[in-house]
Scaffold this active site. Structure first.
Site, PDB file in Angstrom:
ATOM      1  N   ALA B  13      45.912  27.600  41.610  1.00  0.00           N
ATOM      2  CA  ALA B  13      44.078  27.957  41.637  1.00  0.00           C
ATOM      3  C   ALA B  13      43.381  27.042  40.379  1.00  0.00           C
ATOM      4  CB  ALA B  13      44.375  29.716  41.324  1.00  0.00           C
ATOM      5  N   CYS B  44      56.529  27.591  42.499  1.00  0.00           N
ATOM      6  CA  CYS B  44      57.561  28.131  43.630  1.00  0.00           C
ATOM      7  C   CYS B  44      58.824  26.860  44.262  1.00  0.00           C
ATOM      8  CB  CYS B  44      57.251  28.482  45.230  1.00  0.00           C
ATOM      9  SG  CYS B  44      55.811  29.324  45.567  1.00  0.00           S
ATOM     10  N   ARG B 132      59.501  30.857  35.145  1.00  0.00           N
ATOM     11  CA  ARG B 132      58.068  30.442  35.379  1.00  0.00           C
ATOM     12  C   ARG B 132      57.712  29.059  35.504  1.00  0.00           C
ATOM     13  NH1 ARG B 132      54.441  33.482  37.408  1.00  0.00           N
ATOM     14  NH2 ARG B 132      52.242  33.375  37.360  1.00  0.00           N
ATOM     15  N   THR B 276      33.639  37.564  38.904  1.00  0.00           N
ATOM     16  CA  THR B 276      33.733  38.873  38.125  1.00  0.00           C
ATOM     17  C   THR B 276      32.460  39.029  37.950  1.00  0.00           C
ATOM     18  OG1 THR B 276      33.399  37.333  36.088  1.00  0.00           O
ATOM     19  CG2 THR B 276      35.493  36.571  36.786  1.00  0.00           C
ATOM     20  N   SER B 277      33.009  41.135  37.371  1.00  0.00           N
ATOM     21  CA  SER B 277      31.579  41.525  36.957  1.00  0.00           C
ATOM     22  C   SER B 277      31.024  40.600  35.837  1.00  0.00           C
ATOM     23  CB  SER B 277      31.727  42.715  35.936  1.00  0.00           C
ATOM     24  OG  SER B 277      32.692  42.370  35.273  1.00  0.00           O
ATOM     25  N   TYR B 282      33.644  33.373  37.200  1.00  0.00           N
ATOM     26  CA  TYR B 282      34.590  33.110  37.964  1.00  0.00           C
ATOM     27  C   TYR B 282      36.621  33.903  37.677  1.00  0.00           C
ATOM     28  CZ  TYR B 282      30.888  32.130  40.707  1.00  0.00           C
ATOM     29  OH  TYR B 282      29.416  31.438  41.260  1.00  0.00           O
ATOM     30  N   ASP B 286      46.857  34.376  39.839  1.00  0.00           N
ATOM     31  CA  ASP B 286      47.161  35.134  39.494  1.00  0.00           C
ATOM     32  C   ASP B 286      46.896  36.474  38.351  1.00  0.00           C
ATOM     33  OD1 ASP B 286      49.537  34.481  41.519  1.00  0.00           O
ATOM     34  OD2 ASP B 286      50.530  33.859  39.791  1.00  0.00           O
TER      35      ASP B 286
END
Lengths: 454, 454
Positions: B13, B44, B132, B276-277, B282, B286
């Site tokens: 991301a 992945c 991970r 975002t709020s 932004y 995940d």
């Protein structure tokens, strides 16, 4: 009330029409005629009986003759409809099922198409074949057992699939194509070139821009004189037999005797219910023409997928239903020496002919992420209407997952997806399957940029 | 005017956000922080470094550190953002790139997720791993070189892919799954059973409905005590090491310090512009939550496809653009011992939880026509909204062409296709590829009949 439906022709379209009519209406009487002795078999499977990928000819017969009885459908195989008197709604027939005259309420033409022989001298010899019937395939499989050299006239789908099959059986194979490239009814020249190169590497000789002039030999072929249409050079290609696969024309003569309208593409004109210009008379499959989904221009179906979908609609409607056929997108696919070639909607050439202004999104991608072993190169082309941004066609060529990706484009075309929507497509992703941005999305991205600029 | 964008996190991301911001805006200053020393790599792909299907760890690194400079992006790797003072639009950092404070105009959180360790005793030993990070994968590849037995806690995507990898390296592998089946976040129980059977036949031991209780051993594991949750029977499974793959939680602590709203799924709440709020802040990937496309319920993305798509939107918008994210369909796919498992949209369980009334269309079909050698069984499930008829989800399991077929369902969901429209889908057809009526169309047909009856 419909009491008796007669279906003429028992290929994919006719057999599906009869079966679906029965499914929809348990009581109606249904008769189906076929001039061939076989009932529905997979025409597209024929080349694979030569190579052995279809083990037995009988495997191709999808409807065993006995099954018709179980469904209470009167199948009159090896029997030809001789005359129709539509004013009285009667038809007479003759053949293996005897002679007779029957009454009908609804009639379905599913008379298919036949080979359109090209103007080549010497086609009246033995060992010259089409590849359209089970008997053709049997004869060709016998040739593969004994012959050393094969010459195929016509590098369309059937011609190329036959060429592959003979090559796999060890024959020396030459394909003679009149146009500048093979498969031009399906893909653009740049895609066709990839396929030609792939087939040549695998051992097929392909002569493009070349006209077959004359088949030499007395009783059977010894060679074929061909002429390069650019250089005018002539040469003789030695061969033991010849396959002519230069396209087909709809069989409409019987339908014409009762006055149904023949359309501009020479097929029987149909409406969205697959009804012809005459009430209660339907047509479906290769004998019919229908609107192309994108260009809304009449065109022949010419595909098994279209035949069964039209047959279903015609059968149900003949039996009193009210189904509609969605239009012909024309998704086509084949696999030659492992290479998948797939096309849907308009090609560049069709867009020009139909006057659809297009913007292209083309990329060369890979079927898998770069870090994962074994991904294959994939060439993708997508076409969008310059004015509306809607997807109107696409092509893929690659050693895996080209055909299945085509399906995304086809359902996209059918549901008015535009470049932004295809770009937003959330393809599935896993290293063993494909990358986070599928090549289809990358192609849409390229087109989106161009659409913005126009 | 935005003069400086800061991206926190350099996974799929964050890296995509920075790259797309640069693509959109040549002049803006961009800085990207990553606590790991690597920049973007394919998470992945990690299991495949164990089996060798990814040859080298470095192959997974999609952005070499040098490339950032060429793009005029200040990449501060191995460096952690310590504090943000959003009122002053400054943040301070510390790590390999030194210590400092910088000013920003727009901020992008791409802080990802971290393993959520389950309540198991003895997890503080050596030779207990997550899967991970690249370092996790390196440690596990080293285990595969020396260990004989592996135990994986958690039969989700990561757990099963790790289990396959260790098995391929010759280890004796046991998977312990708390729920009644593996992969339940992805597929329904009936589909999961097919996968379990397939993996068992290939030699993986799978214990479902089983809780890992305690890891035995002093410095490193000798075994794991597990308890069957139905029978309450306990047993000890011998193992040389343990992989814990029981799911993740969004990393939001830094974002919380400046007061961004955390949503009901525990991710950073975002609007369709991935904001975002707080204005100019932004979030993507995940760490973020967004609306599920079908149920319009907030949910985590948790997928590479979602991360890059959200990252793109966040990056462009941070740089002054106005892009929108289309919503999360959640197309998931994996391949285990050759079996493709694919799922999109709602599962039956999700439909229940989200109160979406569904009608199913399920069939067992084949990937190829019956007459052609080598077709594989394909199980297909499709779900349609009972009230609107719209496609809301689907699953496929089969040895070929399951994942690529899933894509048709996903683009169908994204474009509001209903059962009739999926039934009208003109799939491509060729004997070597698939049959005239694709299993997807057959599934739609089954659902259509049920929708009519309701």
């Amino acid at each position: 009330m419909v009491e008796h439906i007669v279906v003429i022709g028992c290929g994919a379209a006719g057999a599906t029409a009869a079966l679906q009519a029965r499914k929809f209406n348990r009581k109606v009487e249904i008769s189906i005629f076929n001039s061939e002795l076989y009932s529905q078999y997979s025409r597209c499977g024929l080349p694979y009986t030569i190579s052995g990928k279809v083990e037995d000819f009988d495997d191709l017969v999808l409807m065993k003759p006995d099954n018709w009885g179980a469904l209470k459908i009167n199948a009159k195989l090896g029997t030809t409809v001789k005359k129709i008197e539509h004013s009285k709604r009667t038809l007479s027939y003759e053949g293996e099922a005897g002679e007779g005259t029957i009454q009908y309420d609804a009639l379905v033409f599913a008379t298919g198409a036949e080979n359109a022989d090209p103007p080549i001298k010497g086609l009246d010899k033995e060992r010259i074949y089409g590849l359209r019937t089970l008997n053709d395939a049997k004869a060709l499989a016998a040739e593969a057992d004994k012959a050393k050299k094969a010459l195929v006239v016509g590098g369309g789908l059937v011609g190329m699939e036959a060429a592959e099959a003979f090559h796999e059986r060890g024959l020396d194979v030459t394909v003679v194509e009149f146009l500048p490239h093979i498969l031009l009814a399906m893909v653009d020249p740049d895609m066709a070139e990839i396929v030609e190169e792939h087939c040549r590497v695998h051992g097929i000789k392909i002569l493009t821009n070349t006209a077959a002039q004359e088949v030499l030999g007395k009783e059977h072929p010894t060679g074929v004189v061909v002429k390069n249409r650019v250089t005018n050079e002539e040469q003789t290609i030695d061969t033991d037999f010849v396959v002519v696969a230069t396209g087909v024309r709809p069989v409409t003569d019987l339908a014409e005797t009762i006055g149904v309208k023949i359309g501009s593409s020479r097929g029987i004109a149909t409406d969205e219910r697959m009804m012809t210009s005459i009430d209660d008379v339907y047509a479906c499959g290769d004998c019919a023409e229908h609107l192309d989904f994108v260009a809304k221009t009449p065109c022949p179906g010419g595909l098994g997928t279209i035949a069964v979908r039209q047959g279903r609609v015609a059968g149900i409607n003949a039996a009193g239903g009210d189904e509609k056929f969605a239009g012909i997108v024309g998704a086509k696919v084949t696999k030659l020496f492992g290479l998948e070639i797939a096309s849907t909607g308009l090609t560049e050439d069709m867009a020009k002919r139909y006057d659809v202004p297009i913007i292209k999104g083309s990329i060369k991608g890979s079927t898998k992420p770069p870090y994962y072993q074994g991904g294959k190169e994939l060439k993708v082309k997508t076409f969008f209407n310059k004015e509306t941004g809607k997807l109107v066609g696409g092509q893929l060529v690659g050693l895996e997952d080209a055909a299945m990706r085509l399906n995304v484009l086809t359902i996209g075309i059918q549901n008015d997806v535009d470049a932004s929507e295809l770009f937003d497509f959330e393809n599935c992703y896993a290293p063993a399957i494909c990358d986070t941005w599928d090549p289809l999305v990358e192609a849409a991205s390229a087109a989106k940029r161009r659409l913005r600029k126009k």
